[in-house]
Design an enzyme around this catalytic site. Structure first.
Site, PDB file in Angstrom:
ATOM      1  CB  THR A   1      -2.142  -7.813  -2.467  1.00 31.52           C
ATOM      2  OG1 THR A   1      -1.689  -6.619  -3.211  1.00 31.52           O
ATOM      3  CG2 THR A   1      -2.331  -7.544  -1.044  1.00 31.52           C
ATOM      4  CB  ALA A   2       3.362  -7.196  -3.583  1.00 27.13           C
ATOM      5  CB  SER A   3       0.911  -2.867  -1.374  1.00 28.83           C
ATOM      6  OG  SER A   3      -0.012  -3.564  -0.266  1.00 28.83           O
ATOM      7  CG  HIS A   4       1.203   1.161  -3.706  1.00 26.74           C
ATOM      8  ND1 HIS A   4       0.718   1.740  -2.745  1.00 26.74           N
ATOM      9  CD2 HIS A   4       0.348   1.251  -4.681  1.00 26.74           C
ATOM     10  CE1 HIS A   4      -0.216   2.438  -2.926  1.00 26.74           C
ATOM     11  NE2 HIS A   4      -0.822   1.826  -4.180  1.00 26.74           N
TER      12      HIS A   4
ATOM     13  CE  LYS B   1      -0.596  -5.720   2.171  1.00 28.60           C
ATOM     14  NZ  LYS B   1      -1.372  -4.234   2.053  1.00 28.60           N
TER      15      LYS B   1
END
Length: 249
Positions: free
Chosen positions: A120-123, A132
């Site tokens: 994931t790259a979050s936001h 992660k």
């Protein structure tokens, strides 16, 4: 290969060192080159993590949980990671579909795993992805583990020589329901007469957030329909972070 008339500055940046692995794992723009997020970089990261676990004396056949969101190539990076883990002798357990990051952390402890990876790259902006890494306590890596894993990534040889095994085991929906029920159970008794507007902002939290609210006794939220389904292009927002000015407009 670069077409004639390509951008030399862009090409230079793609190979300006390697994407740095740190406490946040990896995060960067998707694309070819050692300074971008791609399958080569992910395979090396997975091999480095496997080497770290081995050097820590973690027994083979121990479980590593792998989750992913709906960004571009997240599922591909998760599958590559699973194959590297099984190739190293570990048991790879994949979450069944694109899901929120906290579920991965929960799954590590619930399933007694020794580590976890969340793709994931979050936001970050739509053109990015990330990686992660968590250890067996369910928390994201902190020093000195991050530096030790980074050193092992740097020592990985040719990608073609990384052992690749089977794609692992896909978990069933039971782990999701256990997590959501656990979260819903954290809500204290009290008034439930709230009117809530909710948007997943094209991310993967939609069904999870709604199920938790309803299980906890709240009315179903009013969901922003244009942003309800996961979409790696994040078409209705300039920057897909609720903290960004204008994102919630």
């Amino acid at each position: 290969a670069v077409e004639a008339g390509g951008d030399p500055a862009d090409l230079g940046d793609r190979f300006a060192g390697t994407l740095e692995f740190g406490t946040a794992g990896l995060r960067g723009q998707l694309g070819a080159g050692s300074n971008r997020m791609n399958r080569v970089v992910v395979l090396r990261a997975a091999a480095g993590l496997a080497a770290y676990l081995r050097d820590q004396g973690v027994p083979t056949r121990s479980s590593v949980v792998i989750g992913y969101d709906a960004r571009h190539n997240s599922d591909v990076f998760a599958r590559d990671t699973a194959e590297v883990m099984t190739g190293a002798g570990y048991t790879a357990l994949l979450l069944p579909r694109p899901l929120p990051t906290p579920l991965l952390a929960y799954g590590i402890r619930e399933l007694g795993a020794v580590a976890g990876v969340m793709v994931t790259a979050s936001h970050n902006p739509p053109q990015d992805n990330g990686y992660k890494v968590y250890l067996g306590d369910g928390s994201q890596i902190v020093p000195p583990a991050d530096g030790e894993i980074a050193a092992r990534i740097a020592a990985v040889g040719a990608v073609a020589d990384i052992p690749r095994g089977r794609p692992g085991t896909v978990l069933d929906e039971a782990i999701i329901d256990r997590y959501l029920d656990t979260i819903a159970g954290l809500a204290d008794d009290g008034p439930r007469d709230l009117t809530v507007v909710y948007t997943p902002m094209h991310g993967v939290g939609g069904t999870s957030a709604q199920q938790v609210l309803e299980t906890a006794g709240f009315a179903a939220p009013h969901v922003v329909s244009r942003q309800e389904e996961p979409d790696p292009e994040f078409p209705t927002v300039a920057f897909p972070s609720p903290e960004e000015p204008g994102a919630m407009d």
